[in-house]
Design a protein around this motif. Structure first.
Motif, PDB file in Angstrom:
ATOM      1  N   TYR A 278       0.851  -1.178   0.000  1.00 14.95           N
ATOM      2  CA  TYR A 278       0.000   0.000   0.000  1.00 14.95           C
ATOM      3  C   TYR A 278       0.897   1.241   0.000  1.00 14.95           C
ATOM      4  O   TYR A 278       2.100   1.172   0.272  1.00 14.95           O
ATOM      5  CB  TYR A 278      -0.922   0.021   1.228  1.00 14.95           C
ATOM      6  N   LEU A 279       0.303   2.394  -0.328  1.00 16.84           N
ATOM      7  CA  LEU A 279       1.062   3.641  -0.348  1.00 16.84           C
ATOM      8  C   LEU A 279       1.464   4.043   1.063  1.00 16.84           C
ATOM      9  O   LEU A 279       0.689   3.893   2.013  1.00 16.84           O
ATOM     10  CB  LEU A 279       0.229   4.761  -0.975  1.00 16.84           C
ATOM     11  N   THR A 280       2.672   4.564   1.207  1.00 15.71           N
ATOM     12  CA  THR A 280       3.145   4.981   2.529  1.00 15.71           C
ATOM     13  C   THR A 280       3.541   6.451   2.585  1.00 15.71           C
ATOM     14  O   THR A 280       3.702   6.996   3.673  1.00 15.71           O
ATOM     15  CB  THR A 280       4.357   4.135   2.951  1.00 15.71           C
ATOM     16  N   SER A 281       3.719   7.106   1.429  1.00 12.35           N
ATOM     17  CA  SER A 281       4.186   8.496   1.435  1.00 12.35           C
ATOM     18  C   SER A 281       3.215   9.420   2.150  1.00 12.35           C
ATOM     19  O   SER A 281       3.628  10.392   2.782  1.00 12.35           O
ATOM     20  CB  SER A 281       4.413   8.983  -0.001  1.00 12.35           C
ATOM     21  N   ASN A 282       1.909   9.120   2.076  1.00 14.89           N
ATOM     22  CA  ASN A 282       0.921   9.969   2.745  1.00 14.89           C
ATOM     23  C   ASN A 282       0.814   9.667   4.242  1.00 14.89           C
ATOM     24  O   ASN A 282       0.162  10.403   4.983  1.00 14.89           O
ATOM     25  CB  ASN A 282      -0.457   9.808   2.090  1.00 14.89           C
ATOM     26  N   LEU A 283       1.460   8.584   4.700  1.00 16.92           N
ATOM     27  CA  LEU A 283       1.402   8.204   6.108  1.00 16.92           C
ATOM     28  C   LEU A 283       2.591   8.721   6.899  1.00 16.92           C
ATOM     29  O   LEU A 283       2.545   8.807   8.123  1.00 16.92           O
ATOM     30  CB  LEU A 283       1.361   6.672   6.238  1.00 16.92           C
ATOM     31  N   GLY A 331       2.820  14.789   0.595  1.00 18.79           N
ATOM     32  CA  GLY A 331       2.029  13.566   0.467  1.00 18.79           C
ATOM     33  C   GLY A 331       0.832  13.577   1.384  1.00 18.79           C
ATOM     34  O   GLY A 331      -0.254  13.115   1.025  1.00 18.79           O
ATOM     35  N   CYS A 332       1.015  14.117   2.574  1.00 17.20           N
ATOM     36  CA  CYS A 332      -0.087  14.221   3.536  1.00 17.20           C
ATOM     37  C   CYS A 332      -1.122  15.238   3.062  1.00 17.20           C
ATOM     38  O   CYS A 332      -2.326  14.999   3.125  1.00 17.20           O
ATOM     39  CB  CYS A 332       0.477  14.626   4.892  1.00 17.20           C
ATOM     40  N   ASP A 335      -3.355  14.025   0.227  1.00 16.61           N
ATOM     41  CA  ASP A 335      -4.326  13.001   0.598  1.00 16.61           C
ATOM     42  C   ASP A 335      -5.648  13.712   0.906  1.00 16.61           C
ATOM     43  O   ASP A 335      -5.712  14.538   1.826  1.00 16.61           O
ATOM     44  CB  ASP A 335      -3.839  12.242   1.840  1.00 16.61           C
ATOM     45  N   ARG A 337      -8.134  12.986   2.494  1.00 12.31           N
ATOM     46  CA  ARG A 337      -8.647  12.812   3.856  1.00 12.31           C
ATOM     47  C   ARG A 337      -7.997  13.780   4.836  1.00 12.31           C
ATOM     48  O   ARG A 337      -8.538  14.041   5.903  1.00 12.31           O
ATOM     49  CB  ARG A 337      -8.400  11.375   4.333  1.00 12.31           C
ATOM     50  N   PHE A 338      -6.822  14.283   4.491  1.00 12.22           N
ATOM     51  CA  PHE A 338      -6.055  15.074   5.445  1.00 12.22           C
ATOM     52  C   PHE A 338      -5.967  16.553   5.060  1.00 12.22           C
ATOM     53  O   PHE A 338      -6.454  17.424   5.766  1.00 12.22           O
ATOM     54  CB  PHE A 338      -4.638  14.490   5.582  1.00 12.22           C
ATOM     55  N   LYS A 339      -5.291  16.816   3.914  1.00 15.89           N
ATOM     56  CA  LYS A 339      -5.013  18.178   3.454  1.00 15.89           C
ATOM     57  C   LYS A 339      -4.197  18.954   4.487  1.00 15.89           C
ATOM     58  O   LYS A 339      -3.697  18.393   5.469  1.00 15.89           O
ATOM     59  CB  LYS A 339      -6.308  18.886   3.080  1.00 15.89           C
TER      60      LYS A 339
END
Length: 409
Positions: A278-283, A331-332, A335, A337-339
């Protein structure tokens, strides 16, 4: 000049002893002293060591992150080779490419072996802290190699933080480590231990006992977690095995439990970031933020040992992670969901005053818009060239950059 010629033209060291070469030098200068092949070998090696030190010094001062490209192949005589090239932008905004490694790579060319070689080169050149990306071909073994390498790098940086905390707890977990060594030391002892486990029942035996590697904090966590499951069995082993003399006291077991509970969130975060399906850059941003929050919370822990661990780990954290990478902040933000609201929330929970919080957000926003505008310019040029062929193409340069970028906030 002779030694540089040997290197540049891939000449054998014995070249300096060729008759015609000696005649040429003596023709140019009758009193010249022609070096032997042994002297040539020594000087080429000295030149290599000198250039390597100079290159290490230069890489240590690179202001940007360092990217790598690597390839593995088999020659016509079935010999394997691996190469590693570094790419970086220097202080003058000039792109540089330097080959760090070209060496023999015997079979098997597995992902684990490749990761071991590449990580060894990163350590040798001391660029593991400044490493950004690795570009490979589509060989199937590269998928596994990326997983192994990502784990090593993440565990290295985060392990520097967690490992710093474990320095103060060595004596507290020594008996737990010795207890596991004792049981795993022979089949006879393991048999007696299994009998103790069966005597109590209700113990989750599928976990098994894990012995840690002292330099890897995550293995220490797994050791504590497994040993605590078998706590009652170890206490019973004292009466059934006279040679067993390293059973921890109740206080030491409780201390091990506290350390295990303290390390568990760090272990879970590393496991999450290390994922490959799964993608991890946004985490990334949020997980590093969680680590900092955990450390801040435990700076005032009632247990002195945990408090000391947290303090040492926070010092190491500030050294390596005080400024979260802006690229991963992007990345966050991207996303949905975050922005950027998430960044604002996270900064506020770190105890920053509103002015400092706003300053951090402005830095991230400025760099995001700068990066966006660079892409606008790149694609604008392509669009302009395309409009010469068809008038139906609308130039991307006409887009209001600020209006588009407001979607990030």
């Amino acid at each position: 000049m002779i030694f540089m010629m040997i290197i540049e033209h891939d000449l054998p060291f014995s070249f300096v002893e060729h008759r015609r070469f000696k005649e040429l030098l003596q023709y140019l200068h009758p009193d010249v002293k022609v070096p032997s092949r042994h002297v040539a070998t020594m000087n080429v090696n000295n030149l290599y060591d000198f250039e390597k030190k100079k290159m290490k010094c230069m890489l240590s001062k690179v202001p940007s992150r360092i990217s790598l490209t690597s390839d593995v192949w088999t020659s016509c005589n079935s010999e394997g080779y691996i190469s590693l090239t570094t790419h970086y932008v220097d202080a003058n905004w000039k792109l540089n490419s330097k080959m760090l490694n070209f060496s023999h790579f015997p079979h098997p060319h597995s992902g684990r072996e490749m990761a071991k070689v590449i990580y060894g080169v990163l350590e040798e050149w001391r660029i593991e802290h400044n490493f950004f990306s690795l570009t490979l071909d589509n060989a199937s073994s590269n998928d596994k190699m990326q997983d192994y390498l990502k784990e090593r790098l993440l565990l290295h940086n985060n392990g520097l933080v967690s490992g710093e905390g474990l320095k103060v707890v060595g004596p507290s977990i020594k008996k737990i480590r010795e207890s596991i060594k004792n049981v795993k030391g022979s089949e006879g002892r393991m048999k007696v231990f299994k009998a103790c486990v069966a005597k109590f029942g209700g113990i989750h035996t599928k976990m098994g006992l894990h012995l840690d590697v002292i330099t890897r904090w995550n293995s220490t966590f797994l050791m504590l977690e497994s040993a605590l499951v078998y706590r009652r069995a170890f206490c019973s082993l004292v009466f059934d095995d006279r040679s067993y003399s390293s059973c921890p006291t109740n206080e030491e077991w409780e201390r091990g439990q506290k350390m295990c509970d303290f390390l568990r969130p760090f272990f879970q975060i590393i496991e999450l970031i290390s994922g490959s399906s799964y993608l991890t850059s946004n985490l990334y941003f949020m997980q590093v933020w969680k680590i900092e929050c955990l450390l801040l919370q435990n700076l005032s822990n009632e247990d002195e040992l945990i408090r000391t661990m947290a303090n040492d780990m926070k010092t190491k954290f500030d050294k390596y992670w005080s400024d979260y990478s802006n690229v991963f902040s992007f990345g966050c933000i991207l996303d949905p969901r975050f922005k950027i609201k998430l960044l604002k929330y996270c900064y506020s929970k770190l105890g920053l005053d509103p002015i400092s919080c706003q300053a951090k957000l402005k830095v991230v926003e400025h760099k995001l818009y700068t990066l966006y505008n660079e892409y606008v310019q790149i694609y604008s040029k392509e669009t302009i060239s395309n409009t010469m062929a068809t008038t139906s193409t609308i130039s991307i340069a006409q887009v209001d950059v600020m209006n588009v970028s407001q979607g990030f906030t």
